[in-house]
Scaffold this active site. Structure first.
Site, short mmCIF file in Angstrom:
data_model
loop_
_atom_site.label_atom_id
_atom_site.label_comp_id
_atom_site.label_asym_id
_atom_site.label_seq_id
_atom_site.Cartn_x
_atom_site.Cartn_y
_atom_site.Cartn_z
CG HIS A 189 -50.55 42.29 2.72
ND1 HIS A 189 -51.34 43.28 2.20
CD2 HIS A 189 -51.36 41.47 3.44
CE1 HIS A 189 -52.60 43.08 2.58
NE2 HIS A 189 -52.64 42.00 3.33
CD GLU A 246 -49.03 45.27 0.10
OE1 GLU A 246 -47.91 45.07 0.61
OE2 GLU A 246 -50.10 45.12 0.74
NE ARG A 262 -51.62 16.64 -9.76
CZ ARG A 262 -51.17 17.86 -10.08
NH1 ARG A 262 -51.87 18.93 -9.74
NH2 ARG A 262 -50.03 18.01 -10.72
NE ARG A 278 -51.63 15.80 -14.26
CZ ARG A 278 -52.61 16.63 -13.91
NH1 ARG A 278 -52.37 17.92 -13.71
NH2 ARG A 278 -53.84 16.17 -13.73
#
Length: 274
Positions: free
Chosen positions: A15, A85, A173, A227
């Site tokens: 990847h 990886e 949310r 928040r």
């Protein structure tokens, strides 16, 4: 498949498209590939080694200390692939450099949060180890991040982080058209009662997997949103990037001090000078 050879340190990873010669021992892990430019501006030099999918890897030096950065995309699955990886090509220390939302009024937008441990609300780490296994940050990485923030005179907080798998319902949310999942109701309040400091999406998987593999990991996040107050700004990216880069230099010094003292673990009794 690339990355499946018997010697994982001489093969290009599937990847990330990196090999052992492409990365330093310590790798910074931002989510957003665009954040890499904000990180490397503090380095002495840098060179892009690979860019495949969301994974962009750049390697260079910071104050003569080798350092790499690999973007992981959004969420714990991508971060886990990156850690896997990178570890296979020799990296042993990982610092998440991200953004987060504060759920404490005193942790302001623009401040930094250095994670000491994390609530594993994401699902990736559960595929590695039992659910009651703790997601804890390495004490050397936490110490280096603290020292870096103080040397740079940036406001920071130590705290417990909650890592979620979704940006909307998983973080309390409402979803599309006001949809409220069962987990949404009272989530933030419950976390506040438990003295959790901030919410993001990758730290607990990175910490858990690193611990399982005996590697060092930590996280420093810029507070974008509060928040409690409703405030939102994005200007603190640079602080998190600079702190993580300086922490890499300090970790390299810790490793030299340990080697000279003939010990395996750094602690405040071992002098760490410039």
């Amino acid at each position: 498949m690339p990355g499946d050879s018997e010697d994982p340190n001489d093969d290009e990873q599937y990847h990330l498209a990196v090999s052992s010669e492409d990365v330093a021992d310590t790798v910074l892990l931002p989510g957003n590939p665009e954040r890499i430019e904000k990180i490397v501006r503090f380095w002495d030099d840098h060179e892009e080694k690979a860019h495949h999918r969301e994974y962009r890897t750049v390697t260079g030096t910071y104050d003569d200390a080798p350092i790499s950065v690999t973007s992981t995309g959004i969420g714990s699955p991508g971060a886990a692939i990156a850690l896997e990886e990178l570890a296979r090509v020799g990296a042993d220390t990982f610092i998440r450099v991200g953004s987060c939302g504060s759920i404490r009024e005193d942790v302001s937008v623009g401040d930094l949060v250095i994670t000491t441990g994390a609530v594993r609300q994401e699902g990736t780490s559960k595929e590695y180890v039992r659910e009651d296994y703790p997601a804890t940050a390495d004490h050397e990485v936490v110490s280096a991040l603290m020292a870096a923030a103080e040397r740079l005179d940036y406001n920071y907080h130590l705290g417990t982080t909650m890592s979620a798998d979704s940006f909307y319902t998983g973080q309390g949310r409402p979803g599309f058209e006001g949809y409220e999942a069962p987990v949404t109701d009272g989530l933030v309040e419950d976390l506040q009662e438990a003295n959790v400091t901030n919410i993001e999406m990758e730290a607990s998987a990175i910490l858990t997997i690193a611990n399982v593999y005996g590697l060092r990991a930590g996280a420093v996040c810029a507070v974008y949103a509060n928040r409690v107050t409703g405030e939102f700004r994005t200007e603190s990216d640079q602080r998190a990037s600079e702190v993580a880069s300086l922490a890499t230099k300090l970790l390299a010094k810790m490793d030299r001090v340990k080697a000279e003292a003939g010990v395996d673990h750094w602690h405040p009794g071992l002098e760490l000078t410039e």
